[in-house]
Design a protein around this motif. Structure first.
Motif, mmCIF file in Angstrom:
data_model
loop_
_atom_site.group_PDB
_atom_site.id
_atom_site.type_symbol
_atom_site.label_atom_id
_atom_site.label_comp_id
_atom_site.label_asym_id
_atom_site.label_seq_id
_atom_site.Cartn_x
_atom_site.Cartn_y
_atom_site.Cartn_z
ATOM 1 N N UNK A 128 0.851 -1.181 0.000
ATOM 2 C CA UNK A 128 0.000 0.000 0.000
ATOM 3 C C UNK A 128 0.896 1.244 0.000
ATOM 4 N N UNK A 129 0.484 2.306 -0.685
ATOM 5 C CA UNK A 129 1.340 3.490 -0.820
ATOM 6 C C UNK A 129 1.373 4.391 0.421
ATOM 7 N N UNK A 130 0.624 4.064 1.441
ATOM 8 C CA UNK A 130 0.572 4.878 2.652
ATOM 9 C C UNK A 130 1.921 4.868 3.361
ATOM 10 N N UNK A 131 2.454 6.056 3.674
ATOM 11 C CA UNK A 131 3.670 6.157 4.484
ATOM 12 C C UNK A 131 3.236 6.078 5.935
ATOM 13 N N UNK A 132 3.852 5.162 6.674
ATOM 14 C CA UNK A 132 3.386 4.874 8.023
ATOM 15 C C UNK A 132 4.543 4.429 8.898
ATOM 16 N N UNK A 133 4.426 4.678 10.152
ATOM 17 C CA UNK A 133 5.280 4.077 11.168
ATOM 18 C C UNK A 133 4.358 3.150 11.942
ATOM 19 N N UNK A 134 4.620 1.849 11.905
ATOM 20 C CA UNK A 134 3.740 0.888 12.553
ATOM 21 C C UNK A 134 3.499 1.184 14.018
ATOM 22 N N UNK A 135 4.469 1.760 14.703
ATOM 23 C CA UNK A 135 4.311 2.098 16.108
ATOM 24 C C UNK A 135 3.471 3.329 16.354
ATOM 25 N N UNK A 136 3.042 4.006 15.270
ATOM 26 C CA UNK A 136 2.250 5.229 15.443
ATOM 27 C C UNK A 136 0.751 4.959 15.458
ATOM 28 N N UNK A 137 0.377 3.700 15.346
ATOM 29 C CA UNK A 137 -1.042 3.365 15.360
ATOM 30 C C UNK A 137 -1.307 2.334 16.454
ATOM 31 N N UNK A 138 -2.553 2.309 16.886
ATOM 32 C CA UNK A 138 -3.018 1.294 17.825
ATOM 33 C C UNK A 138 -4.370 0.825 17.308
ATOM 34 N N UNK A 139 -4.585 -0.474 17.268
ATOM 35 C CA UNK A 139 -5.840 -1.026 16.777
ATOM 36 C C UNK A 139 -6.430 -1.969 17.819
ATOM 37 N N UNK A 140 -7.747 -2.145 17.756
ATOM 38 C CA UNK A 140 -8.412 -2.994 18.745
ATOM 39 C C UNK A 140 -8.892 -4.325 18.178
ATOM 40 N N UNK A 141 -8.648 -4.584 16.900
ATOM 41 C CA UNK A 141 -9.085 -5.836 16.296
ATOM 42 C C UNK A 141 -10.551 -5.841 15.906
ATOM 43 N N UNK A 142 -11.250 -4.758 16.195
ATOM 44 C CA UNK A 142 -12.674 -4.677 15.873
ATOM 45 C C UNK A 142 -12.960 -3.539 14.894
ATOM 46 N N UNK A 143 -11.916 -3.063 14.217
ATOM 47 C CA UNK A 143 -12.113 -2.039 13.199
ATOM 48 C C UNK A 143 -11.742 -0.629 13.626
ATOM 49 N N UNK A 144 -11.263 -0.446 14.834
ATOM 50 C CA UNK A 144 -10.889 0.880 15.298
ATOM 51 C C UNK A 144 -9.378 1.043 15.226
ATOM 52 N N UNK A 145 -8.958 2.147 14.635
ATOM 53 C CA UNK A 145 -7.547 2.496 14.567
ATOM 54 C C UNK A 145 -7.385 3.847 15.254
#
Length: 156
Positions: A128-145
């Motif tokens: 995916x072309x999105x520039x991201x740092x994986x540590x900059x997100x938190x997800x709950x496994x239910x669709x929330x980022x």
């Protein structure tokens, strides 16, 4: 998944002390679940495998792969796993080391390299072309980022 420190990482000046910490982390992970250790090259892999064997790390749960990397913080550039129906899929996002502050060309290629070697089995990979740092997100496994505007809305 751990990217093991080596002489070309930020840990070079204190590598022995950091490897003791990584060995302890690897022991705890491998005691409970499968562990993938990413090594810089085959010599690095052999040395780490011997070290962990000597330290009694559960060999049955430790796997090794080779992919050159710039930085050990693999949670920032490694794959994200999402579910598509009942199957996992890996997302390979772009990583630019916090807007080009540090070298990251090797880091940005790790997920594709590991996938190309079959490390993730038959799990699909989508770039995916999105520039991201994986540590900059938190997800709950239910669709929330959860993230911050400052982390992901900055140019580049």
């Amino acid at each position: 998944m751990l990217a093991w420190p080596h002489q070309q990482t930020d840990w070079a000046d204190r590598l022995e002390a950091v490897e003791i910490t990584y060995t302890n982390i690897a022991r705890e992970i491998a005691h409970r679940e499968r562990l993938l250790i990413v090594c810089r090259d085959i010599d690095h892999l052999v040395r780490i495998r011997e070290r962990l064997r000597a330290e009694g790390v559960n060999r049955g749960n430790a796997r090794y792969a080779v992919a050159a990397f710039n930085d050990t913080w693999i949670r920032d550039y490694g794959p994200l796993t999402v579910r598509c129906g009942n199957r996992p899929k890996l997302l390979d996002f772009r990583f630019n080391a916090w807007g080009g502050k540090y070298p990251a060309s090797l880091d940005d290629a790790v997920t594709r390299a590991l996938h190309g070697q079959g490390v993730f089995g038959d799990t699909a990979l989508e770039s995916i072309p999105l520039v991201l740092e994986g540590g900059s997100i938190d997800v709950d496994g239910a669709g929330t980022l959860l993230t911050t505007r400052r982390c992901l809305s900055a140019p580049t």
